[in-house]
Each structure stands twice: as C-alpha cells, then as structure tokens.
Design a protein around this motif. Sequence first.
Motif, PDB file in Angstrom:
ATOM      1  N   ASN A 196       0.832  -1.201   0.000  1.00 49.05           N
ATOM      2  CA  ASN A 196       0.000   0.000   0.000  1.00 49.05           C
ATOM      3  C   ASN A 196       0.870   1.256   0.000  1.00 49.05           C
ATOM      4  N   ILE A 197       1.877   1.261   0.858  1.00 46.59           N
ATOM      5  CA  ILE A 197       2.789   2.411   0.948  1.00 46.59           C
ATOM      6  C   ILE A 197       3.512   2.628  -0.379  1.00 46.59           C
ATOM      7  N   LYS A 198       4.052   1.560  -0.927  1.00 41.74           N
ATOM      8  CA  LYS A 198       4.811   1.667  -2.179  1.00 41.74           C
ATOM      9  C   LYS A 198       3.949   2.214  -3.306  1.00 41.74           C
ATOM     10  N   SER A 199       2.721   1.696  -3.410  1.00 39.78           N
ATOM     11  CA  SER A 199       1.853   2.139  -4.502  1.00 39.78           C
ATOM     12  C   SER A 199       1.516   3.622  -4.380  1.00 39.78           C
ATOM     13  N   LYS A 200       1.339   4.098  -3.142  1.00 44.05           N
ATOM     14  CA  LYS A 200       0.988   5.502  -2.945  1.00 44.05           C
ATOM     15  C   LYS A 200       2.195   6.426  -3.143  1.00 44.05           C
ATOM     16  N   VAL A 240       3.728  15.425 -11.117  1.00 40.89           N
ATOM     17  CA  VAL A 240       4.981  15.494 -11.861  1.00 40.89           C
ATOM     18  C   VAL A 240       4.933  16.468 -13.031  1.00 40.89           C
ATOM     19  N   ASP A 241       3.748  16.758 -13.551  1.00 40.45           N
ATOM     20  CA  ASP A 241       3.644  17.662 -14.702  1.00 40.45           C
ATOM     21  C   ASP A 241       3.610  19.136 -14.308  1.00 40.45           C
ATOM     22  N   ARG A 242       3.501  19.433 -13.019  1.00 39.92           N
ATOM     23  CA  ARG A 242       3.464  20.826 -12.589  1.00 39.92           C
ATOM     24  C   ARG A 242       4.842  21.444 -12.630  1.00 39.92           C
ATOM     25  N   ALA A 243       4.901  22.708 -12.903  1.00 34.38           N
ATOM     26  CA  ALA A 243       6.179  23.394 -13.042  1.00 34.38           C
ATOM     27  C   ALA A 243       6.976  23.411 -11.744  1.00 34.38           C
ATOM     28  N   ASP A 244       6.270  23.445 -10.604  1.00 32.94           N
ATOM     29  CA  ASP A 244       6.969  23.538  -9.316  1.00 32.94           C
ATOM     30  C   ASP A 244       7.097  22.189  -8.632  1.00 32.94           C
ATOM     31  N   SER A 245       6.913  21.086  -9.389  1.00 32.03           N
ATOM     32  CA  SER A 245       6.992  19.764  -8.784  1.00 32.03           C
ATOM     33  C   SER A 245       8.360  19.141  -9.044  1.00 32.03           C
ATOM     34  N   GLN A 246       8.657  18.087  -8.308  1.00 28.27           N
ATOM     35  CA  GLN A 246       9.902  17.369  -8.503  1.00 28.27           C
ATOM     36  C   GLN A 246       9.625  15.890  -8.376  1.00 28.27           C
ATOM     37  N   TYR A 247      10.086  15.118  -9.351  1.00 28.81           N
ATOM     38  CA  TYR A 247       9.857  13.679  -9.307  1.00 28.81           C
ATOM     39  C   TYR A 247      10.719  13.072  -8.211  1.00 28.81           C
ATOM     40  N   LEU A 248      10.128  12.189  -7.412  1.00 28.34           N
ATOM     41  CA  LEU A 248      10.833  11.549  -6.314  1.00 28.34           C
ATOM     42  C   LEU A 248      10.980  10.057  -6.596  1.00 28.34           C
ATOM     43  N   VAL A 249      12.181   9.538  -6.458  1.00 26.71           N
ATOM     44  CA  VAL A 249      12.358   8.089  -6.560  1.00 26.71           C
ATOM     45  C   VAL A 249      11.795   7.466  -5.293  1.00 26.71           C
ATOM     46  N   LEU A 250      11.435   6.193  -5.354  1.00 27.12           N
ATOM     47  CA  LEU A 250      10.753   5.540  -4.249  1.00 27.12           C
ATOM     48  C   LEU A 250      11.555   5.614  -2.955  1.00 27.12           C
ATOM     49  N   LEU A 305      10.272   7.249   0.429  1.00 35.82           N
ATOM     50  CA  LEU A 305      10.092   6.382   1.587  1.00 35.82           C
ATOM     51  C   LEU A 305      10.865   6.910   2.792  1.00 35.82           C
ATOM     52  N   ASN A 306      12.109   7.321   2.579  1.00 31.04           N
ATOM     53  CA  ASN A 306      12.900   7.864   3.679  1.00 31.04           C
ATOM     54  C   ASN A 306      12.276   9.130   4.246  1.00 31.04           C
ATOM     55  N   GLY A 307      11.770   9.991   3.367  1.00 31.46           N
ATOM     56  CA  GLY A 307      11.120  11.216   3.821  1.00 31.46           C
ATOM     57  C   GLY A 307       9.856  10.931   4.616  1.00 31.46           C
ATOM     58  N   ALA A 308       9.048   9.974   4.126  1.00 27.31           N
ATOM     59  CA  ALA A 308       7.816   9.624   4.821  1.00 27.31           C
ATOM     60  C   ALA A 308       8.103   9.018   6.189  1.00 27.31           C
ATOM     61  N   ARG A 309       9.159   8.219   6.276  1.00 24.69           N
ATOM     62  CA  ARG A 309       9.527   7.624   7.566  1.00 24.69           C
ATOM     63  C   ARG A 309       9.936   8.695   8.569  1.00 24.69           C
ATOM     64  N   SER A 362       6.216  17.930  -3.237  1.00 26.05           N
ATOM     65  CA  SER A 362       5.874  16.774  -4.067  1.00 26.05           C
ATOM     66  C   SER A 362       5.587  15.553  -3.202  1.00 26.05           C
ATOM     67  N   LEU A 363       6.382  15.369  -2.133  1.00 28.44           N
ATOM     68  CA  LEU A 363       6.152  14.253  -1.218  1.00 28.44           C
ATOM     69  C   LEU A 363       4.802  14.389  -0.517  1.00 28.44           C
ATOM     70  N   LEU A 364       4.512  15.583  -0.023  1.00 25.07           N
ATOM     71  CA  LEU A 364       3.289  15.792   0.742  1.00 25.07           C
ATOM     72  C   LEU A 364       2.033  15.726  -0.121  1.00 25.07           C
ATOM     73  N   GLU A 365       2.186  15.757  -1.422  1.00 21.77           N
ATOM     74  CA  GLU A 365       1.043  15.647  -2.322  1.00 21.77           C
ATOM     75  C   GLU A 365       0.760  14.209  -2.738  1.00 21.77           C
ATOM     76  N   LEU A 366       1.601  13.259  -2.297  1.00 23.01           N
ATOM     77  CA  LEU A 366       1.397  11.865  -2.652  1.00 23.01           C
ATOM     78  C   LEU A 366       0.279  11.242  -1.828  1.00 23.01           C
ATOM     79  N   GLY A 367      -0.230  10.111  -2.284  1.00 24.32           N
ATOM     80  CA  GLY A 367      -1.433   9.517  -1.723  1.00 24.32           C
ATOM     81  C   GLY A 367      -1.320   8.994  -0.314  1.00 24.32           C
ATOM     82  N   ILE A 368      -0.123   8.925   0.223  1.00 26.23           N
ATOM     83  CA  ILE A 368       0.027   8.468   1.604  1.00 26.23           C
ATOM     84  C   ILE A 368      -0.488   9.515   2.588  1.00 26.23           C
TER      85      ILE A 368
END
Length: 280
Positions: A58-62, A69-79, A83-87, A129-135
């Motif tokens: 569940n965590i990985k999928s979210k 990712v398409d927004r100008a002020d966004s940044q793509y995050l590798v898993l 994950l480290n940021g969420a922890r 970008s992290l805080l906008e993810l589904g988790i």
Amino acid sequence: VNSYCEARDARGVDILLEEIERLNLWTLAERPFDLENIIDKWQEAGVLDSRIELLRHNIKSKLTEQHSVDRADSQYLVLEQALNGARKLAAAVILTDTTGIFIPGSRASLKGIHASEVLSDWAPKAIRSLLELGIFNDIIYDTVRFRHREIRELLAAEWFDSLLQSGADRSSIAALFFREQYGEKIITPRLRSVLSWLILFDDSFYQQAISIAPGIALEGGDPAILPLPTRERLLERVVLEIATNKDGRGPRENSAIARIAREDLSLKTVELVKEYFDND
C-alpha cells in the motif's frame, strides 16, 4: 466492501474477504482509496501475504503515484527518497504527539510540525511533491496528515530500525521506548503502538518489551511473522489465559490467537487441544 469488490470484478471475493478478516485489515478495506490497493494486490498475486507486506505494498503504490509530476513547481521523487522522507515525518509526528504537517512556506501557528524542518536537506519543491502523494490527505490550510494511522506507525518503526541498523546509540533509542516510573519499568505510552512494529525487526527490543508487557506482541503490528518458537510461546500463554479466564475476556484472547495463526502452528495447536481437552 463485498459490493465494491464485486463491482471491481475481483476474483474469489469470498476468499478475499476471509483474507481481509484473517489479517485484520478492515480499517483499510473500509476506505475505497485503500481498498483499491488491496484488490490490486489480490488480483496481481492471488494472495495478500502477511499483514506487513500488504501495508508495505500500500505504501509503495501511494509513494509511486507521482500525480504532480507535470506541474512546473513539482519534482519527481524516486521511491527510496520518498520512503525515507515519509519515515522521518512519521517519526516526527509521533514523537511530537501531533498530526498536522505544514507544507514549506506555511505561516501556520497551529500545533504541528514543519516538514521543511524535519527534511532540512530537501528542496522545498521536493517536500511539497512528497506531501502531495497519496500516503497523505489532501492539503487543507497548508497542512497535511498521514491518511492511515497504522501506516504512519509502521513507517515510524522502520525509521527507528534504520537508525539501529546504521549504528546509532541503542541505549538512547531504547530510552525513548522504555523508562522507569515509581520504581517500575514501563513502555512509553506514546510509542507503544510503534513498538509493536519495531519488535518484529529487532530481537533486543522484543525481549525488553515482553519483559515489561508480555502481551504487547499481540496488540498490533504483525505478530504472525515472528519466528515459530516465539509464536508457540505466545500461543501457550494466550491459551493458558483463556483456560483460567474469570473476567470474560475470551473473545479478545481468541482474536489474539488469530493474529499469530499460521499453518506451522498446527502441531502446537493439537498439543494444546489435547492438554486442555476437558476445558470448555
């Protein structure tokens, strides 16, 4: 839940519902957003595996749903980065006894933590970008919260485990979980639910925890993944409590048995059935 699974054409809905019951996943399954992940895992593998693996799925999928990712002020995050940021954020929320996480640039004065302080080495756009993810829940008044309590607790436990694995001072970390009060050792109430997960990863913490509160292994986490000898001892203790029960706690203890039940406990179960055969 049954109707939703049927609408999604999930195969073997009755068996899926039994798996959800066995793994005590109703708090997730009752939320369509999370039930989708359960169904996806079921359709993909035909089994939900252990409780911890389902939550990690569940965590990985979210964390890999890069909606912005398409927004100008966004940044793509590798898993791994996400994950480290969420922890870190999960541990900070629990340690400070707060729920709200303020996005970068927020001037909010309400109780909460500022993500930019916890993730001080991150760029503001990466944090957002992290805080906008589904988790997390949607941003409301510059604030987000973890969408699910157990996921937050698992992430926090994984963060503490990563500290232990990296060689951090074990006694300092243990002091957060275990303390003395009026001459007796206790488990810090705020971290008790996190400890239920952490003892799955670290035997030293497991031994300390059960010496103070023997039942903690069955309070949360996923005790079904504990080693067989450990679960056999837990089963013996729970059955003894049921057999000598005088305060009507039987149903709760039966639920505890379900949390550790796997096929490898069959032989021990037969032994205990014979031992307590005359006990209603």
